[in-house]
Design a protein around this motif. Structure first.
Motif, PDB file in Angstrom:
ATOM      1  N   ARG A   1       0.828  -1.203   0.000  1.00  7.07           N
ATOM      2  CA  ARG A   1       0.000   0.000   0.000  1.00  7.07           C
ATOM      3  C   ARG A   1       0.869   1.261   0.000  1.00  7.07           C
ATOM      4  NH1 ARG A   1      -5.192   0.151   1.425  1.00  7.07           N
ATOM      5  NH2 ARG A   1      -5.009  -1.798   2.614  1.00  7.07           N
ATOM      6  N   GLU A   2       1.961   1.236   0.795  1.00  3.55           N
ATOM      7  CA  GLU A   2       2.833   2.403   0.903  1.00  3.55           C
ATOM      8  C   GLU A   2       3.523   2.692  -0.427  1.00  3.55           C
ATOM      9  OE1 GLU A   2       6.737   3.848   3.543  1.00  3.55           O
ATOM     10  OE2 GLU A   2       6.062   1.745   3.565  1.00  3.55           O
ATOM     11  N   LEU A   3       4.075   1.647  -1.079  1.00  6.23           N
ATOM     12  CA  LEU A   3       4.754   1.858  -2.353  1.00  6.23           C
ATOM     13  C   LEU A   3       3.782   2.287  -3.440  1.00  6.23           C
ATOM     14  CD1 LEU A   3       7.380   1.770  -3.918  1.00  6.23           C
ATOM     15  CD2 LEU A   3       6.966  -0.670  -4.373  1.00  6.23           C
ATOM     16  N   ALA A   4       2.581   1.714  -3.433  1.00  2.85           N
ATOM     17  CA  ALA A   4       1.576   2.102  -4.428  1.00  2.85           C
ATOM     18  C   ALA A   4       1.250   3.578  -4.331  1.00  2.85           C
ATOM     19  CB  ALA A   4       0.316   1.255  -4.241  1.00  2.85           C
ATOM     20  N   ALA A   5       1.179   4.104  -3.108  1.00  3.82           N
ATOM     21  CA  ALA A   5       0.866   5.516  -2.930  1.00  3.82           C
ATOM     22  C   ALA A   5       1.973   6.398  -3.501  1.00  3.82           C
ATOM     23  CB  ALA A   5       0.651   5.815  -1.447  1.00  3.82           C
ATOM     24  N   PHE A   6       3.238   6.041  -3.268  1.00  8.77           N
ATOM     25  CA  PHE A   6       4.350   6.859  -3.765  1.00  8.77           C
ATOM     26  C   PHE A   6       4.476   6.788  -5.277  1.00  8.77           C
ATOM     27  CE2 PHE A   6       5.922   7.588   0.480  1.00  8.77           C
ATOM     28  CZ  PHE A   6       6.653   8.778   0.345  1.00  8.77           C
ATOM     29  N   LEU A   7       4.190   5.595  -5.854  1.00 10.12           N
ATOM     30  CA  LEU A   7       4.320   5.444  -7.302  1.00 10.12           C
ATOM     31  C   LEU A   7       3.056   5.855  -8.047  1.00 10.12           C
ATOM     32  CD1 LEU A   7       6.180   2.005  -7.518  1.00 10.12           C
ATOM     33  CD2 LEU A   7       7.161   4.290  -7.659  1.00 10.12           C
ATOM     34  N   ARG A   8       1.992   6.125  -7.302  1.00 10.83           N
ATOM     35  CA  ARG A   8       0.707   6.533  -7.869  1.00 10.83           C
ATOM     36  C   ARG A   8       0.173   5.463  -8.810  1.00 10.83           C
ATOM     37  NH1 ARG A   8       1.618  12.785  -9.526  1.00 10.83           N
ATOM     38  NH2 ARG A   8      -0.648  12.789  -9.645  1.00 10.83           N
TER      39      ARG A   8
ATOM     40  N   SER B   1      -2.021   1.408  -8.543  1.00 16.01           N
ATOM     41  CA  SER B   1      -2.912   0.661  -7.664  1.00 16.01           C
ATOM     42  C   SER B   1      -2.117  -0.327  -6.808  1.00 16.01           C
ATOM     43  CB  SER B   1      -3.946  -0.109  -8.490  1.00 16.01           C
ATOM     44  OG  SER B   1      -3.318  -1.139  -9.224  1.00 16.01           O
ATOM     45  N   ARG B   2      -2.696  -0.685  -5.679  1.00 18.13           N
ATOM     46  CA  ARG B   2      -2.043  -1.671  -4.831  1.00 18.13           C
ATOM     47  C   ARG B   2      -1.922  -3.006  -5.546  1.00 18.13           C
ATOM     48  NH1 ARG B   2      -3.929  -3.692   1.252  1.00 18.13           N
ATOM     49  NH2 ARG B   2      -2.223  -5.216   1.516  1.00 18.13           N
ATOM     50  N   SER B   3      -2.890  -3.333  -6.389  1.00 24.72           N
ATOM     51  CA  SER B   3      -2.834  -4.607  -7.118  1.00 24.72           C
ATOM     52  C   SER B   3      -1.635  -4.642  -8.070  1.00 24.72           C
ATOM     53  CB  SER B   3      -4.129  -4.834  -7.896  1.00 24.72           C
ATOM     54  OG  SER B   3      -4.320  -3.817  -8.864  1.00 24.72           O
TER      55      SER B   3
ATOM     56  N   ALA C   1       3.609  -7.104  -9.033  1.00 27.04           N
ATOM     57  CA  ALA C   1       5.057  -6.972  -9.223  1.00 27.04           C
ATOM     58  C   ALA C   1       5.812  -7.809  -8.200  1.00 27.04           C
ATOM     59  CB  ALA C   1       5.464  -5.509  -9.120  1.00 27.04           C
ATOM     60  N   TYR C   2       5.388  -7.744  -6.940  1.00 23.33           N
ATOM     61  CA  TYR C   2       6.034  -8.553  -5.911  1.00 23.33           C
ATOM     62  C   TYR C   2       5.869 -10.044  -6.195  1.00 23.33           C
ATOM     63  CZ  TYR C   2       6.977  -4.567  -2.758  1.00 23.33           C
ATOM     64  OH  TYR C   2       7.464  -3.417  -2.193  1.00 23.33           O
ATOM     65  N   ARG C   3       4.708 -10.425  -6.711  1.00 23.51           N
ATOM     66  CA  ARG C   3       4.481 -11.826  -7.051  1.00 23.51           C
ATOM     67  C   ARG C   3       5.447 -12.271  -8.157  1.00 23.51           C
ATOM     68  NH1 ARG C   3      -0.471 -11.486  -7.894  1.00 23.51           N
ATOM     69  NH2 ARG C   3      -0.491 -11.287 -10.159  1.00 23.51           N
ATOM     70  N   SER C   4       5.639 -11.419  -9.166  1.00 27.07           N
ATOM     71  CA  SER C   4       6.574 -11.732 -10.241  1.00 27.07           C
ATOM     72  C   SER C   4       8.000 -11.862  -9.711  1.00 27.07           C
ATOM     73  CB  SER C   4       6.519 -10.639 -11.316  1.00 27.07           C
ATOM     74  OG  SER C   4       7.469 -10.864 -12.334  1.00 27.07           O
TER      75      SER C   4
END
Length: 474
Positions: free
Chosen positions: A50-57, A59-61, A66-69
């Protein structure tokens, strides 16, 4: 777990990561590149999704995918309640320890071995019986080799005795040793940015705080910033490459050397001059060595045969005042127990032929440099490729800050390069790409053709991603 990277820091390190779709794979590739470059050390905790999604603008999905990959490719591990952590690179990780057949590997800016080296190796091997009669643990260096290195400095106008030389296992070993002896945890160290990344890694490992001074291909060193940094931070030491700086290829003018020396003296800063590329002259001509008129105890020089003779010949040295050499000798056993006898004997045999070595190097590097400059001018005229008078690489300015995305794209096409941010001290340089000109002209032209084929795709993907991002904000 050794460390943690914040979402803000990771977003800055990723730079122009969104160069293609789907976005999650572009993000995963960006993090993979940070791992491959060792800008993300193993066992570093990544930000929460959630934190990284907010900085990169995004979605959390997108971050979750990306983490799954990254988990599937073995770059990170995730544990419920503990987050995601980077893993040590595996031997089968592409481009790190094994290079696929037919790949053009330009990650190491080092020319092939000097053609006469094989003969010297055979000559030294014939005297193996005398070598093995020695103790084998030599933390100072063979007297014959130290005398040869001292003579080389004297020929350059730098009076030197063998007592002022300590032989090391390459320049990197010398930098690690100096960092451990001259600096302590929390001490400030002035360093160029961009710079030789392994030197920055060694200084960080010693716990120092790096103070960056900009250097560019066009203008050289920012002397105003340098003077301010010396006066404001009073660094304990400064690590500089005054001749054919890696990666920019710039050399300091006489005036710049004087300014740096005077600023260092006022601050009480020890200047560590990395001269490993100083002999790789193509068309500059002989210049004064500089840094001669000040306090000799504040000037330390690092040299090596890695760039001039062969990267596999692990022989380097430090030239300093005798008191410093004694301190280095006393501290060295904690790091290693000396430079191998065989390599030292080879190096001592090579020094009388050093003029022929550097002449051959100049010819090889000129052909490589001119091949890259001509190929970039033909295939990528929108890029700015400065003319380097020597050294090992060109610091090319792209017309968009997408170096990281481009490097990741061409990896899958068999071209291995290091992105601009790899050479940064404090972030940035994603508009630059280091292209070493140490490979064969044919390989270098082929590399530029691969870059030219990929660049429109990378730029186009970035424009689409940016438009989608702006639409989501609106």
């Amino acid at each position: 777990m050794d460390s943690r990277i914040s979402a803000r820091a990771l977003a800055a390190a990723l730079g122009g990561w969104r160069t293609r779709e789907p976005a999650y794979e572009a993000l995963a590739d960006g993090i993979r590149l940070l791992c491959l470059d060792n800008r993300l050390a193993p066992r570093t905790a990544l930000p929460a999704e959630r934190e990284l999604a907010a900085f990169l603008r995004v979605s959390r999905s997108t971050v979750a995918a990306a983490y799954r990959s990254l988990r599937e490719s073995g770059h990170i591990a995730s544990t419920r309640g503990s987050g995601s952590v980077t893993l040590p690179l595996r031997r089968r990780d592409p481009g790190r320890t094994l290079v696929s057949d037919g790949a053009i590997d330009l990650q190491q800016a080092s020319p092939p071995a000097w053609p006469g080296l094989a003969g010297v190796l055979s000559e030294v091997a014939a005297s193996a019986s005398s070598l093995v009669s020695r103790v084998g643990y030599d933390v100072v260096g063979r007297i014959e080799l130290r005398e040869a290195i001292a003579r080389r400095y004297c020929d350059r106008g730098i009076p030197t005795s063998p007592d002022q030389i300590i032989v090391t296992s390459g320049a990197q070993s010398a930098i690690h040793l100096l960092a451990g002896v001259l600096a302590g945890r929390g001490d400030r160290v002035l360093i160029e940015t961009p710079t030789y990344p392994h030197a920055a890694d060694a200084l960080r490992r010693a716990g120092t705080r790096l103070v960056g001074v900009p250097v560019t291909s066009a203008d050289g060193w920012d002397l105003d910033r340098a003077e301010q940094a010396f006066a404001r931070t009073l660094p304990i030491m400064a690590y500089l490459m005054p001749d054919f700086q890696n990666p920019t290829g710039r050399s300091m003018s006489t005036g710049a050397r004087t300014t740096i020396l005077q600023s260092a003296e006022r601050a009480g800063t020890i200047l560590v001059l990395d001269e490993t590329t100083a002999d790789l002259d193509i068309d500059r001509g002989t210049v004064a060595p500089g840094f001669l008129d000040g306090d000799p105890s504040l000037v330390v020089r690092v040299g090596s045969l890695g760039k001039t003779v062969w990267g596999g010949l692990r022989v380097g040295w430090i030239r300093g005042e005798t008191d410093l050499v004694r301190r280095l000798v006393a501290a060295r056993p904690a790091q290693d127990l000396g430079t191998p006898e065989f390599e030292q004997a080879v190096a001592a045999t090579l020094f009388p032929q050093f003029g022929a070595v550097v002449a051959q190097r100049s010819h090889v590097l000129r052909n490589g440099r001119d091949a890259v400059l001509a190929a970039v001018s033909r295939a990528l005229p929108e890029w700015h490729a400065p003319h380097a008078q020597g050294g090992v690489s060109l610091w090319i300015e792209l017309d968009a800050p997408l170096s990281s995305g481009l490097v990741m794209d061409v990896r899958s096409r068999g071209l291995l390069l290091s992105a601009g941010p790899r050479f940064s001290v404090d972030g940035g340089h994603d508009r630059h790409l280091r292209i070493p000109f140490t490979a064969s002209p044919d390989d270098l032209v082929a590399a530029v053709d691969i870059l030219a084929e990929a660049w429109p795709r990378v730029r186009g993907g970035a424009r689409v991603a940016m438009a989608e991002q702006l639409d989501s904000v609106v």
